[in-house]
Design an enzyme around this catalytic site. Sequence first.
Site, PDB file in Angstrom:
ATOM      1  N   LYS A  73     -10.800  -4.625  -3.762  1.00 60.04           N
ATOM      2  CA  LYS A  73     -11.649  -3.424  -3.823  1.00 60.04           C
ATOM      3  C   LYS A  73     -10.939  -2.275  -4.507  1.00 60.04           C
ATOM      4  O   LYS A  73     -11.561  -1.413  -5.103  1.00 60.04           O
ATOM      5  CB  LYS A  73     -11.965  -2.941  -2.398  1.00 60.04           C
ATOM      6  N   LYS A  81       0.815  -1.226   0.000  1.00 59.96           N
ATOM      7  CA  LYS A  81       0.000   0.000   0.000  1.00 59.96           C
ATOM      8  C   LYS A  81       0.840   1.263   0.000  1.00 59.96           C
ATOM      9  O   LYS A  81       0.400   2.295  -0.501  1.00 59.96           O
ATOM     10  CB  LYS A  81      -0.963  -0.003   1.197  1.00 59.96           C
ATOM     11  N   LYS A 137      -5.013 -11.225  -6.280  1.00 59.88           N
ATOM     12  CA  LYS A 137      -6.307 -11.413  -5.601  1.00 59.88           C
ATOM     13  C   LYS A 137      -7.327 -10.360  -6.046  1.00 59.88           C
ATOM     14  O   LYS A 137      -6.947  -9.237  -6.400  1.00 59.88           O
ATOM     15  CB  LYS A 137      -6.126 -11.385  -4.079  1.00 59.88           C
TER      16      LYS A 137
HETATM   17  P1  TYM Z   1     -10.552  -6.163   4.174  1.00 62.60           P
HETATM   18  O1  TYM Z   1     -11.549  -5.107   4.488  1.00 62.60           O
HETATM   19  O2  TYM Z   1      -9.540  -5.881   3.118  1.00 62.60           O
HETATM   20  O3  TYM Z   1     -11.281  -7.504   3.740  1.00 62.60           O
HETATM   21  C1  TYM Z   1     -12.319  -8.088   4.517  1.00 62.60           C
HETATM   22  C2  TYM Z   1     -12.211  -9.604   4.468  1.00 62.60           C
HETATM   23  O4  TYM Z   1     -12.285 -10.075   3.119  1.00 62.60           O
HETATM   24  C3  TYM Z   1     -11.199 -10.972   2.858  1.00 62.60           C
HETATM   25  N1  TYM Z   1     -10.821 -10.852   1.438  1.00 62.60           N
HETATM   26  C4  TYM Z   1     -10.748 -11.881   0.593  1.00 62.60           C
HETATM   27  N2  TYM Z   1     -10.974 -13.203   0.756  1.00 62.60           N
HETATM   28  C5  TYM Z   1     -10.815 -14.004  -0.322  1.00 62.60           C
HETATM   29  N3  TYM Z   1     -10.439 -13.545  -1.542  1.00 62.60           N
HETATM   30  C6  TYM Z   1     -10.198 -12.225  -1.757  1.00 62.60           C
HETATM   31  N4  TYM Z   1      -9.855 -11.788  -2.964  1.00 62.60           N
HETATM   32  C7  TYM Z   1     -10.343 -11.326  -0.655  1.00 62.60           C
HETATM   33  N5  TYM Z   1     -10.189  -9.987  -0.506  1.00 62.60           N
HETATM   34  C8  TYM Z   1     -10.485  -9.717   0.781  1.00 62.60           C
HETATM   35  C9  TYM Z   1     -10.080 -10.483   3.781  1.00 62.60           C
HETATM   36  O5  TYM Z   1      -9.129 -11.489   4.017  1.00 62.60           O
HETATM   37  C10 TYM Z   1     -10.860 -10.111   5.027  1.00 62.60           C
HETATM   38  O6  TYM Z   1     -11.082 -11.238   5.826  1.00 62.60           O
HETATM   39  N6  TYM Z   1      -7.134  -5.813   7.831  1.00 62.60           N
HETATM   40  C11 TYM Z   1      -8.462  -6.298   7.508  1.00 62.60           C
HETATM   41  C12 TYM Z   1      -9.555  -5.705   8.366  1.00 62.60           C
HETATM   42  C13 TYM Z   1      -9.413  -5.877   9.848  1.00 62.60           C
HETATM   43  C14 TYM Z   1      -9.617  -7.088  10.571  1.00 62.60           C
HETATM   44  C15 TYM Z   1      -9.467  -6.730  11.942  1.00 62.60           C
HETATM   45  C16 TYM Z   1      -9.904  -8.404  10.197  1.00 62.60           C
HETATM   46  C17 TYM Z   1      -9.142  -4.897  10.753  1.00 62.60           C
HETATM   47  N7  TYM Z   1      -9.194  -5.418  12.037  1.00 62.60           N
HETATM   48  C18 TYM Z   1      -9.607  -7.705  12.945  1.00 62.60           C
HETATM   49  C19 TYM Z   1     -10.032  -9.363  11.216  1.00 62.60           C
HETATM   50  C20 TYM Z   1      -9.890  -9.011  12.568  1.00 62.60           C
HETATM   51  C21 TYM Z   1      -8.757  -5.944   6.069  1.00 62.60           C
HETATM   52  O7  TYM Z   1      -8.163  -5.052   5.496  1.00 62.60           O
HETATM   53  O8  TYM Z   1      -9.812  -6.624   5.515  1.00 62.60           O
END
Ligand code: TYM
Length: 325
Positions: free
Chosen positions: A194, A111, A191
Amino acid sequence: MKVLLSGIQPSGNLHIGNYLGAIKQWVELQKSYRVFISIVDLHAITVPQDPRELRKNTLELAALLIACGIDPKKSVLFLQSHIPAHIELGWILNTLTPVSELERMTQFKEKKERAGALAGLLNYPWLQAADILLYRPDVVPVGEDQLQHLEFTRTLARKFNNRFGKTFNEPKALIPKETARIMGLDDPTKKMSKSAPSPNNYIGLLDSPEEIRRKIKIAVTDSDKEIRYDIKTKPAISNLMTIYSAFSELSHGAIEKRYQNKGYAQFKNDLAELLVKKLMPIQQKYRELSRGKKVIKILQDGAKKASLVANKTLLEVKKKVGLLQ
Ligand code: TYM
């Protein structure tokens, strides 16, 4: 009852990767776990956000999660910024974190190229560790890309326990077997994301039927015509088969059989119709929820419930660290 916690950023364009990698599991596990789902708005601002868009995306995400099946009667759905304990515990955990560990995080390295190496981006992981440890979860269901942050959280929990006495358990990451990493439709080596430069990379949960059909039609395929699952030699069709399988509950083998001697066009056509059929009820529910003030009320109730748990943990931590009450 065992505890499940997870988080998701309100950064817009929620897609089927998020759904299959994370949200679907949260919904299924509501039966057997006490569930906390945090919309991590403080994490979202580690890259520049337009304030109006952020407000819109936050409410949209809350409504979409409910439309996907997160039931506010069973689960606690709340905004990270409504619970100051996340920042307070985060700060304490930050004092136990070597800078070198933050610098080697994949997400930071990726990022910072786009958003610049701001301190918030570097400090992202200890806030995520606080999000998790405050609720003492047994499991954290996430997609594969979050494994490194989970490992970091477990290490911090261990470090805190060693120094101040047993306080935290080490939560387990719960990664789905088949759908841990849904790949981009325009590039099966990366992957689904968003923040991909082109919306043709993903199927958004709010995409219209026409958009879904168009995006699946132009999705990248492999060089031959066979519908066969082989992640190494046929990454594009294997990714589409994984999506098909997850939404239809058919195994890869059953899909191969169904499309034997049929070309990509028929397969893609059916996949698009399957997605339209599965996403329309979610969109319908989302539209109903978006009309009233129900979602705001759900988030307020969620914040009350989450803060009871979070503040209890924080108080114990502050005492152990030697901060006066
Ligand atoms: P975020 O918002 O990017 O994504 C949310 C969830 O979606 C999953 N994900 C995917 N799974 C499969 N294939 C994909 N292409 C794909 N893209 C996204 C992510 O693995 C995630 O589970 N850092 C985290 C947010 C966070 C969090 C937390 C998660 C903040 N605090 C505490 C768990 C516990 C994030 O950026 O997710």
